[in-house]
Write a protein that holds these residues in place. Structure first.
Motif, PDB file in Angstrom:
ATOM      1  N   THR A 255       0.858  -1.246   0.023  1.00 23.18           N
ATOM      2  CA  THR A 255       0.157   0.070  -0.041  1.00 23.18           C
ATOM      3  C   THR A 255       0.804   1.233  -0.107  1.00 23.18           C
ATOM      4  O   THR A 255       0.549   2.286   0.451  1.00 23.18           O
ATOM      5  N   THR A 256       2.319   0.970  -0.526  1.00 19.65           N
ATOM      6  CA  THR A 256       2.923   2.189  -0.604  1.00 19.65           C
ATOM      7  C   THR A 256       2.509   3.079  -1.971  1.00 19.65           C
ATOM      8  O   THR A 256       2.855   2.731  -3.056  1.00 19.65           O
ATOM      9  N   LEU A 257       1.585   4.181  -1.658  1.00 22.50           N
ATOM     10  CA  LEU A 257       1.281   4.990  -2.691  1.00 22.50           C
ATOM     11  C   LEU A 257       2.211   5.988  -2.993  1.00 22.50           C
ATOM     12  O   LEU A 257       3.227   5.933  -2.358  1.00 22.50           O
ATOM     13  N   LEU A 258       1.843   6.839  -3.895  1.00 20.19           N
ATOM     14  CA  LEU A 258       3.057   7.871  -4.587  1.00 20.19           C
ATOM     15  C   LEU A 258       3.668   8.729  -3.339  1.00 20.19           C
ATOM     16  O   LEU A 258       4.849   8.630  -3.096  1.00 20.19           O
ATOM     17  N   SER A 259       2.573   9.260  -2.637  1.00 22.17           N
ATOM     18  CA  SER A 259       3.056  10.140  -1.478  1.00 22.17           C
ATOM     19  C   SER A 259       3.876   9.571  -0.364  1.00 22.17           C
ATOM     20  O   SER A 259       4.690  10.018   0.061  1.00 22.17           O
ATOM     21  N   ILE A 260       3.456   8.311  -0.061  1.00 21.11           N
ATOM     22  CA  ILE A 260       4.255   7.648   1.013  1.00 21.11           C
ATOM     23  C   ILE A 260       5.693   7.394   0.360  1.00 21.11           C
ATOM     24  O   ILE A 260       6.515   7.422   1.323  1.00 21.11           O
ATOM     25  N   ASP A 261       5.763   6.793  -0.596  1.00 22.74           N
ATOM     26  CA  ASP A 261       6.813   6.669  -1.291  1.00 22.74           C
ATOM     27  C   ASP A 261       7.756   7.882  -1.306  1.00 22.74           C
ATOM     28  O   ASP A 261       8.840   7.896  -0.833  1.00 22.74           O
TER      29      ASP A 261
END
Lengths: 287, 352
Positions: A239-245
């Motif tokens: 669940t690593t979405l763009l912002s988390i990445d």
């Protein structure tokens, strides 16, 4: 002879300053980082477009981007129809109207990190009510900390719970603005319930729905707090979405250059999709 | 033919339409004339079946439709605001009730084009309502009403939101549009002039009931009550309190001798009403009774001049052809034509 009045520039100046501090200066700072390698003690080395090239060739970025589109796509596909459906079934007048509106607005009033924390506790196996109920009462194996599918379902359900109300409230505002005369005309024509929706309600809701979808797209595409608190991007990277990445790169690894390049691309994608969608939806009206 | 028998409408404690009995026939306009709030729209909605009846029955050509849903009554309705499907072309808008009725495509084409021709919408058939002017939008709504095979066409102040020129133009065309269509045409308006121009029969409405019904010209000439006369007069009819004694009648300082039916009335107090165009600024054939007043407002509207003047007994209006140079604040002697006075008993009923 035309006299030119240069004073007009003074009137534009405040807007110019506002835009500069609101948009240009922060973006230029990011641009600055994106083309240099940054070390401590404010040492900068020119990198050109290296970070952009590196990013656009990295599988990690495309994986996060893919997850991001999948997430946004799923929540839009659920929240928009569900929101319209709820708005349609809400009363148009009477004492229940304010009750419904307040109930609808409640989830949106809760701070985002609280929403994440709430759902985290709610969904944890053994401890959480949902986790306990699913695992120990229904016997459905459910652990969002171990199972990627469970994690996805949880962040999606959380977002639907949190934000469907926005679609409901905007659709509802569109619905109540429709004059009774249209419904009467439809009854006189003998139109079916579906026709009323398709030819009166939907067209009349079009402009508010456009705004609703746009807001939901931008917000969900940039979502950070809730999934971060809920799953922290895991299990694994599932669940690593763009912002988390992005935050992992910028703050976890302290790679400011690649993170800045990623921010710009991220921003460009959000802007591009919003612009294309908005242009398509308003194409007819502009003609 | 539409027969309304004792129909009433109540919302909570309030009676919107008092028991009303009317027979509306095809072949001419049936005008509902009344001020805003008189119940015209309520009555139209009852006929359309859009609101529930509190009592009474409605028959279309003898068939009881009281319990029939709006969809099945085969009616058309044109509102005062322009109601069209926003994301359909003008063609589709006109065709929509025909499609719902399941008419074959070839017939729909013919009907829509016929209606479009009558209302001069042919070049706009491919456009959306939002691309049309207000007049064209309302013509689209009228075309939809014409194209449909209706038993009743209900027009609820259809011209109220159009500009002056378009209103006159459409008003002239309206009676032609529905000629020979067999549908009962009901036309609600708050303008007396419109009722007179459309002819046919008029139902005067006031406070949720029909106070008088009959051929339009008759009602104009013979109002049954003082309030009927007031509803059916624009500019407002002049009303004054008089006392009759013998064959003379006195209103403040003015007196005149009675002739005709009014002479036979019993002595006592009455109200007289006279339309403004029978009160003139100069003595003329017929206009013989002098009235002393002070001019308070004057309006010149093209070929007519109106003057509001104040008498000891109240304010009256004179409306005269031509241009008359009044001076506001000055005394002026007006003359009225006593043969055009209506006499009303204290209870409001016309007596002569």
């Amino acid at each position: 002879m035309k006299t030119e009045n240069q004073k007009a520039w003074f009137f534009v100046l405040p807007v110019l300053l506002l835009v500069a501090f609101n948009a240009l200066v922060p973006i230029m700072t990011v641009v600055n980082y994106s083309v240099q390698e940054t070390f401590g003690d404010n040492l900068f080395f020119w990198q050109g477009l290296d970070w952009f090239q590196q990013l656009l060739n990295s599988e990690r970025f495309y994986a996060a981007l893919g997850r991001q589109f999948l997430f946004t796509g799923i929540i839009l596909a659920i929240e928009v129809p569900l929101g319209i459906l709820i708005a349609l079934s809400m009363p148009r007048k009477g004492i229940w109207v304010p009750v419904c509106l307040v109930l609808m607005a409640l989830p949106m009033l809760i701070p985002w990190n609280v929403v994440g924390a709430m759902w985290n506790i709610f969904a944890l196996p053994k401890i959480g009510m949902l986790g306990y109920f699913l695992n120990d009462v229904l016997g459905v194996p459910y652990d969002m900390t171990q199972n990627p599918l469970a994690a996805w379902i949880t962040i999606i359900v959380m977002d639907v719970w949190h934000w469907t109300s926005l679609v409901v409230l905007l659709s509802y505002a569109g619905l109540v603005s429709i004059s009774d005369a249209y419904y009467q005309a439809a009854r006189i024509d003998g139109a079916s319930r579906w026709s009323v929706f398709r030819y009166i309600e939907l067209p009349k809701m079009k402009s508010v729905l456009t705004i609703a979808i746009l807001l939901r797209f931008m917000d969900s595409f940039n979502i950070y707090t809730e999934p971060f608190v809920l799953t922290g991007g895991g299990p694994g990277n599932s669940t690593t979405l763009l912002s988390i990445d992005l935050v992992k790169i910028a703050l976890g690894q302290f790679d400011l250059g690649p993170a800045a390049a990623m921010s710009l691309i991220y921003f460009a994608i959000t802007l591009l999709v919003s612009w294309v969608f908005y242009s398509l939806m308003t194409k007819d009206d502009a003609k | 033919m539409i027969e309304l028998q004792n129909i009433t409408k109540r919302v909570g404690q309030f009676t919107h339409i008092k028991p009303t009995t009317l027979t509306l026939k095809a072949g001419h306009f049936n005008v509902l004339l009344g001020e805003t709030g008189a119940g015209k729209t309520s009555l139209i909605k009852l006929i359309a079946g859009l609101d529930p009846l509190a009592g009474g029955t409605i028959r279309f050509d003898g068939e009881d439709v009281t319990r029939l849903g709006t969809q099945k009554r085969r009616i058309s309705l044109v509102h005062q605001f322009f109601v069209n499907y926003p994301h359909m072309s003008v063609f589709e808008n006109i065709a929509s009730p025909l499609r719902v009725a399941g008419m074959p495509e070839s017939e729909i084409q013919g009907r829509v084009e016929e209606a479009a021709d009558i209302l001069q919408l042919r070049p706009m058939l491919g456009r959306r309502p939002s691309e049309l002017s207000g007049g064209q939008q309302q013509r689209t709504a009228l075309a939809r009403a014409i194209a449909k095979d209706s038993r009743a066409v209900l027009l609820d102040e259809p011209l109220a939101n159009l500009d002056y020129k378009l209103r006159e133009e459409l008003r002239e065309q309206l009676p032609e549009l529905f000629k020979g269509r067999g549908a009962v045409v009901v036309y609600a308006t708050s303008e007396p002039e419109e009722a007179l121009l459309l002819g046919g029969e008029t139902a005067l409405m006031q406070d949720g009931q029909v106070v008088q019904f009959g051929p339009t010209a008759d009602i104009y000439r013979q109002p049954a009550t003082l309030s009927a006369a007031q509803v059916f007069s624009d500019p407002p009819i002049n009303v004054g309190d008089v006392v009759k004694a013998g064959d003379t009648v006195r209103m403040g300082a003015a007196t005149w001798t009675l002739t005709g039916a009014a002479a036979g009335l019993a002595d006592g107090p009455y109200s007289v009403a006279i339309r403004p165009h029978h009160v003139l600024p100069v003595a003329e054939e017929g206009a013989t009774v002098p009235l002393e007043g002070e001019v308070i407002v004057t309006e010149l509207s093209g070929s007519e001049t109106s003057a509001h003047f104040r008498m000891a007994t109240g304010d009256w209006v004179s409306l005269a052809p031509g241009v008359h140079p009044y001076k506001v604040g000055e005394a002026h002697r007006f003359y009225m034509d006593p043969t055009h006075c209506y006499f009303f008993a204290p209870d409001g009923q016309m007596v002569a």
